[in-house]
Design an enzyme around this catalytic site. Structure first.
Site, PDB file in Angstrom:
ATOM      1  N   SER A  56      28.102  35.432  41.539  1.00  0.00           N
ATOM      2  CA  SER A  56      29.394  35.593  40.872  1.00  0.00           C
ATOM      3  C   SER A  56      29.796  34.344  40.091  1.00  0.00           C
ATOM      4  O   SER A  56      30.694  34.404  39.246  1.00  0.00           O
ATOM      5  CB  SER A  56      30.485  35.923  41.895  1.00  0.00           C
ATOM      6  N   GLY A 237      30.196  40.396  41.789  1.00  0.00           N
ATOM      7  CA  GLY A 237      29.413  40.043  40.612  1.00  0.00           C
ATOM      8  C   GLY A 237      30.253  39.303  39.594  1.00  0.00           C
ATOM      9  O   GLY A 237      31.480  39.215  39.722  1.00  0.00           O
ATOM     10  N   GLY A 239      31.617  38.114  35.564  1.00  0.00           N
ATOM     11  CA  GLY A 239      32.016  38.692  34.287  1.00  0.00           C
ATOM     12  C   GLY A 239      33.330  39.446  34.334  1.00  0.00           C
ATOM     13  O   GLY A 239      34.044  39.475  35.334  1.00  0.00           O
ATOM     14  N   CYS A 265      34.962  42.696  45.874  1.00  0.00           N
ATOM     15  CA  CYS A 265      35.181  41.789  44.737  1.00  0.00           C
ATOM     16  C   CYS A 265      35.044  42.535  43.401  1.00  0.00           C
ATOM     17  O   CYS A 265      35.941  43.271  43.024  1.00  0.00           O
ATOM     18  CB  CYS A 265      34.242  40.590  44.837  1.00  0.00           C
ATOM     19  N   PHE A 266      33.951  42.366  42.668  1.00  0.00           N
ATOM     20  CA  PHE A 266      33.762  43.119  41.438  1.00  0.00           C
ATOM     21  C   PHE A 266      33.814  44.618  41.732  1.00  0.00           C
ATOM     22  O   PHE A 266      34.338  45.400  40.939  1.00  0.00           O
ATOM     23  CB  PHE A 266      32.417  42.745  40.805  1.00  0.00           C
ATOM     24  N   GLN A 269      37.328  45.757  41.643  1.00  0.00           N
ATOM     25  CA  GLN A 269      37.805  45.936  40.271  1.00  0.00           C
ATOM     26  C   GLN A 269      37.232  47.212  39.652  1.00  0.00           C
ATOM     27  O   GLN A 269      37.922  47.907  38.884  1.00  0.00           O
ATOM     28  CB  GLN A 269      37.428  44.701  39.455  1.00  0.00           C
ATOM     29  N   ASN A 307      36.133  34.560  45.508  1.00  0.00           N
ATOM     30  CA  ASN A 307      35.529  34.057  44.277  1.00  0.00           C
ATOM     31  C   ASN A 307      35.775  35.085  43.183  1.00  0.00           C
ATOM     32  O   ASN A 307      34.941  35.956  42.928  1.00  0.00           O
ATOM     33  CB  ASN A 307      34.033  33.806  44.441  1.00  0.00           C
ATOM     34  N   GLY A 309      37.985  35.718  39.199  1.00  0.00           N
ATOM     35  CA  GLY A 309      38.878  35.270  38.139  1.00  0.00           C
ATOM     36  C   GLY A 309      39.607  36.417  37.469  1.00  0.00           C
ATOM     37  O   GLY A 309      40.395  36.200  36.543  1.00  0.00           O
ATOM     38  N   PHE A 310      39.323  37.662  37.913  1.00  0.00           N
ATOM     39  CA  PHE A 310      39.984  38.852  37.400  1.00  0.00           C
ATOM     40  C   PHE A 310      40.592  39.613  38.576  1.00  0.00           C
ATOM     41  O   PHE A 310      40.196  39.421  39.726  1.00  0.00           O
ATOM     42  CB  PHE A 310      38.986  39.751  36.657  1.00  0.00           C
ATOM     43  N   HIS A 355      35.729  38.424  50.303  1.00  0.00           N
ATOM     44  CA  HIS A 355      34.343  38.505  50.762  1.00  0.00           C
ATOM     45  C   HIS A 355      34.249  38.577  52.287  1.00  0.00           C
ATOM     46  O   HIS A 355      34.150  37.550  52.958  1.00  0.00           O
ATOM     47  CB  HIS A 355      33.562  37.288  50.254  1.00  0.00           C
ATOM     48  N   GLU A 357      31.780  39.369  54.050  1.00  0.00           N
ATOM     49  CA  GLU A 357      30.485  38.947  54.590  1.00  0.00           C
ATOM     50  C   GLU A 357      30.525  37.514  55.105  1.00  0.00           C
ATOM     51  O   GLU A 357      29.639  37.065  55.838  1.00  0.00           O
ATOM     52  CB  GLU A 357      29.373  39.102  53.551  1.00  0.00           C
TER      53      GLU A 357
END
Length: 381
Positions: A56, A237, A239, A265-266, A269, A307, A309-310, A355, A357
């Protein structure tokens, strides 16, 4: 970008140049050369090896807020993926000599071997405060010769692509499917869409008797169901989630079938987008292993690893109607009320922005893997 590495020159002068023109001078740490990325900071006191190898962080220059980094060296057991993914690394006082019984080399040696350009000897407290006030931004680290023309270096930083609009998950995901076998008797099979998965995630599932089929980010719905899954997982992930149209389409197909679904996380989203919510870029994001999150159903506060940023733009104060039934925000960050989890009320699907994990730590959210198991048990029954 791939930085140019010149091993053996760890004391070379270096300069960090931010997009807004502020600079910090220090000395090279790791490889000597140049690198560009997005400047972000991580508040974890430990776990730097897991941070460095988290996919990420692809195309990000990570500033460590803890002043002393590298004390325990580097080992071959803790990496979360096949390589270091950070675009650059910024520390204040690197360890001169690592001290840990598991250490096999120093962090400086590892960064140099993998061509990761870093800088040390800078005031990371001042740099972090600047990023908190101004927001994450493009940055360059330059070391060795020809670093005195700051105007030219700034121009190069401003030519770098921004993180907003970046489609990166396919760059870090596996290119071929692979299987992580269950530890002990196999109870369930899960198809995991790799958008930048950390190695500890399928391990946590394997500990619960799950055989995990890890698939490329480009996997089709047919490839997901070829594994005969009892559940489907979407990983973390890098981006901008606004670019992830293919994973969103695959997730919608999974939701249509009613297969138990879990996202991290990703993946959170992606679920937000699949349900019809928007996403947006945070000012400086959440990164570290000490972020407080509240479970809105139980009132319990968890200390969690982050972790991102979106974030997902979903209402905190009401249940939303979606094409797949009712949905609600399940978790929220206590620092800034950012959405930290989603849950469908009429289908077996949920996700969290952080996260569970727990690599590296804490373990407050490990129960979420058990919740996924419960959804698969209910579905089978």
């Amino acid at each position: 970008m791939t930085p140019a590495a010149v091993p053996g020159r760890a004391k070379a002068p270096a300069v960090l140049v931010l997009e807004d023109g502020r600079t910090f001078r220090g000395r090279a740490y790791g490889a000597v050369g140049q690198t560009l990325g997005e400047a972000v900071f991580s508040t974890g006191m430990t776990g730097y090896q897991e941070t460095l190898t988290d996919p990420s962080y692809h195309r990000q220059v990570v500033v460590m807020t803890a002043p002393h980094v590298g004390n325990t060296g580097v080992n071959d057991e803790d990496p979360e993926s096949r390589r270091v993914w950070v675009a650059g690394y910024v520390v204040r006082d690197p360890a001169r000599v690592p001290s840990n019984w598991r250490s096999v080399r120093s962090l400086d040696e590892e960064l140099t071997a993998q061509g990761v350009v870093g800088i040390c000897g800078v005031d990371t407290r001042a740099l972090t405060r600047h990023l908190r006030e101004r927001g994450a931004m493009r940055v360059g680290i330059f070391s060795g010769d020809a670093i005195d023309d700051e105007a030219a270096l700034l121009a190069r930083v401003r030519q770098a692509p921004p993180m907003a609009g970046a489609d990166l998950c396919a760059e870090v995901a596996t290119s071929e499917p692979y299987v992580v076998p269950a530890i002990g008797p196999r109870r369930f099979t899960v198809a995991a869409v790799d958008l930048g998965i950390k190695g500890m995630t399928p391990h946590r599932m394997a500990e619960r008797g799950i055989e995990v089929h890890v698939l490329p980010a480009t996997a089709t719905v047919e490839e997901v169901y070829a594994a005969g899954p009892d559940g489907v997982f979407f990983s973390n992930g890098p981006g901008d989630p606004a670019t992830a149209d293919h994973p969103v389409a695959v997730m919608r197909a999974v939701l249509e079938r009613g297969t138990p679904l879990f996202g991290i996380c990703f993946g959170n989203q992606i679920l937000g987008r699949a349900l019809g919510f928007g996403t947006y870029k945070l000012k400086y994001g959440h990164r570290g292993i000490n972020q407080p999150v509240k479970d809105l159903a139980t009132g319990k506060v968890e200390v969690t690893a982050h972790n991102h940023g979106f974030a997902v733009d979903a209402p905190l104060d009401r249940i939303s109607d979606t094409p797949y039934g009712r949905a609600e925000v399940s978790h929220v960050c206590l620092n800034d009320n950012v959405v930290e989890g989603l849950r469908l009320l009429d289908r077996p699907a949920f996700s969290v922005q952080y996260h569970p994990e727990a690599a590296a730590g804490p373990h407050d959210a490990a129960y979420l893997f058990d919740r996924f198991v419960s959804l698969m048990e209910d579905r089978r029954a």
